[in-house]
Design an enzyme around this catalytic site. Structure first.
Site, PDB file in Angstrom:
ATOM      1  N   SER A   1       0.802  -1.229   0.000  1.00  0.00           N
ATOM      2  CA  SER A   1       0.000   0.000   0.000  1.00  0.00           C
ATOM      3  C   SER A   1       0.831   1.273   0.000  1.00  0.00           C
ATOM      4  O   SER A   1       0.333   2.335  -0.379  1.00  0.00           O
ATOM      5  CB  SER A   1      -0.936   0.018   1.214  1.00  0.00           C
ATOM      6  OG  SER A   1      -0.194  -0.037   2.422  1.00  0.00           O
TER       7      SER A   1
ATOM      8  N   ASP B   1      -2.882   8.654   7.598  1.00  0.00           N
ATOM      9  CA  ASP B   1      -3.872   7.771   8.209  1.00  0.00           C
ATOM     10  C   ASP B   1      -3.157   6.879   9.224  1.00  0.00           C
ATOM     11  O   ASP B   1      -1.974   7.097   9.500  1.00  0.00           O
ATOM     12  CB  ASP B   1      -4.647   6.991   7.130  1.00  0.00           C
ATOM     13  CG  ASP B   1      -3.806   5.944   6.400  1.00  0.00           C
ATOM     14  OD1 ASP B   1      -2.653   5.686   6.819  1.00  0.00           O
ATOM     15  OD2 ASP B   1      -4.294   5.373   5.402  1.00  0.00           O
TER      16      ASP B   1
ATOM     17  N   HIS C   1      -0.045   5.204   7.049  1.00  0.00           N
ATOM     18  CA  HIS C   1       0.670   5.736   5.883  1.00  0.00           C
ATOM     19  C   HIS C   1       1.103   7.185   6.069  1.00  0.00           C
ATOM     20  O   HIS C   1       0.357   7.983   6.648  1.00  0.00           O
ATOM     21  CB  HIS C   1      -0.219   5.618   4.637  1.00  0.00           C
ATOM     22  CG  HIS C   1      -0.662   4.215   4.377  1.00  0.00           C
ATOM     23  ND1 HIS C   1      -1.886   3.738   4.791  1.00  0.00           N
ATOM     24  CD2 HIS C   1      -0.036   3.181   3.766  1.00  0.00           C
ATOM     25  CE1 HIS C   1      -1.998   2.452   4.449  1.00  0.00           C
ATOM     26  NE2 HIS C   1      -0.892   2.096   3.822  1.00  0.00           N
TER      27      HIS C   1
END
Length: 366
Positions: free
Chosen positions: A37, A327, A330
């Site tokens: 991600s 978040d 990240h």
């Protein structure tokens, strides 16, 4: 007869022009991205998975101000490297728009939730595991060959810049996912790290065998310091001890493995990026980098905004540039810019055996 010759000449000229448009320019360089991600730019939007970033406020600071599948408020590290190269960021491999000249600029194969091990991220169901990403890489080569021929395809792949980011999920979403996980019962932490590194070596060697000759390999960040782990494991805002121990074991062994692999192939094909230290610089002293906090996520809920997902109902900070984390897991675009700058210009403490700027200079001379 003269008219026929003229028509044939015109046809030949047109074919030459079309072919020249498909063959990459001499100064262009394909960019291929693999991983999780941290570098996914939208592949998971095409999959039935819970590991998605396709809702507001993801993308709030992206040029379009809309979610793109990136786990960021704006640009991520592949975007920022592309920005430096003066090129468009490579498109998700699953995008139907990735064809013709866009295919020749590279592709992003990354998928949120994956790890080095195929049993990592099983809770996310349908994600592109690294073995599948490498299969897509082989498929990509066939598609490029169909456009420009095998010889030009090999030149493009050999000359491509490759970025791979893996490892964090093998701890966060595997070994430490639940108490007494299958892997934690199978391995002690030191033995697990050795196993994961040995599996990663196979991935990198396969990448080399498929033609990759310039591969940036990022380590994990300080996994115990992300807001999600602070929310679950920290009492007073200190980084989670066990995950920090995992990072301190994994990252030095990754650098050593890359050194050994370069010796094996006889070149500096693999470049180690010490992203653990890059993150720790601004986590340990956020104010020095213009952040008000490196503990609280901009978007989230609960302690440190570290619980659950970033959604339209989450707490949202008004100025993302003041937060190191976007978040619970990240970095913000601003933090990613700091990391990208170290990848480009960092000293040997951060980039081994050389930084990206040096790579680009060296490669421009060959």
């Amino acid at each position: 007869m003269t008219n026929s010759v003229a028509k044939l000449a015109l046809l030949g000229f047109c074919i030459l022009q079309v072919t020249s448009l498909l063959v990459p320019q001499a100064n262009a360089r394909a960019f291929l991205v693999f991983g999780d991600s941290l570098v996914d730019n939208g592949n998971n939007d095409f999959l039935a998975t819970t590991a998605r970033a396709d809702n507001y406020p993801y993308g709030i600071d992206f040029p379009t101000h809309r979610p793109t599948g990136r786990f960021s408020n704006g640009l991520n590290i592949p975007d920022l490297i592309s920005e430096h190269l003066g090129q468009e960021s490579p498109m998700p491999y699953l995008s139907p728009m990735l064809k013709k000249d866009k295919l020749l600029r590279g592709a992003n194969f990354a998928s949120a939730g994956i790890g080095i091990l195929n049993d990592t991220g099983i809770q996310f169901l349908n994600i592109i595991r690294i073995t599948k990403q490498l299969e897509y890489f082989e498929q990509y080569k066939v598609r490029v060959s169909g456009l420009v021929g095998e010889e030009e395809m090999n030149r493009l792949v050999n000359g491509a810049l490759v970025l791979i980011t893996l490892g964090g999920n093998d701890f966060v979403n595997n070994y430490y996912l639940v108490p007494f996980s299958a892997r934690s019962r199978q391995f002690s932490l030191p033995d697990y790290v050795v196993f994961v590194i040995s599996e990663y070596r196979k991935v990198l060697r396969k990448m080399y065998d498929l033609g990759a000759r310039r591969v940036l390999v990022t380590g994990t960040g300080p996994m115990g310091c992300v807001p999600a782990e602070l929310a679950q494991r920290s009492r007073n805002g200190e980084c989670a001890t066990e995950l920090q121990r995992a990072a301190s074991l994994f990252n030095p062994q990754l650098i050593q493995m890359i050194t050994d692999l370069n010796n094996e192939v006889g070149s500096s094909a693999f470049i180690a990026a010490n992203t653990q230290q890059m993150h720790m610089d601004f986590i340990s002293d956020p104010q020095a980098y213009g952040f008000v906090t490196s503990k609280v996520a901009c978007c989230g809920q609960g302690p440190y905004n570290g619980i659950g997902l970033c959604t339209p109902l989450s707490n949202l900070c008004p100025n993302r540039d003041l937060f190191a984390f976007w978040d619970p897991f990240h970095p913000s675009e601003k933090a990613s810019r700091i990391i990208a700058q170290q990848i480009l210009n960092g000293s040997p403490e951060y980039m081994h055996p050389m930084n990206l700027s040096t790579i680009l200079t060296v490669d421009s001379m060959t």
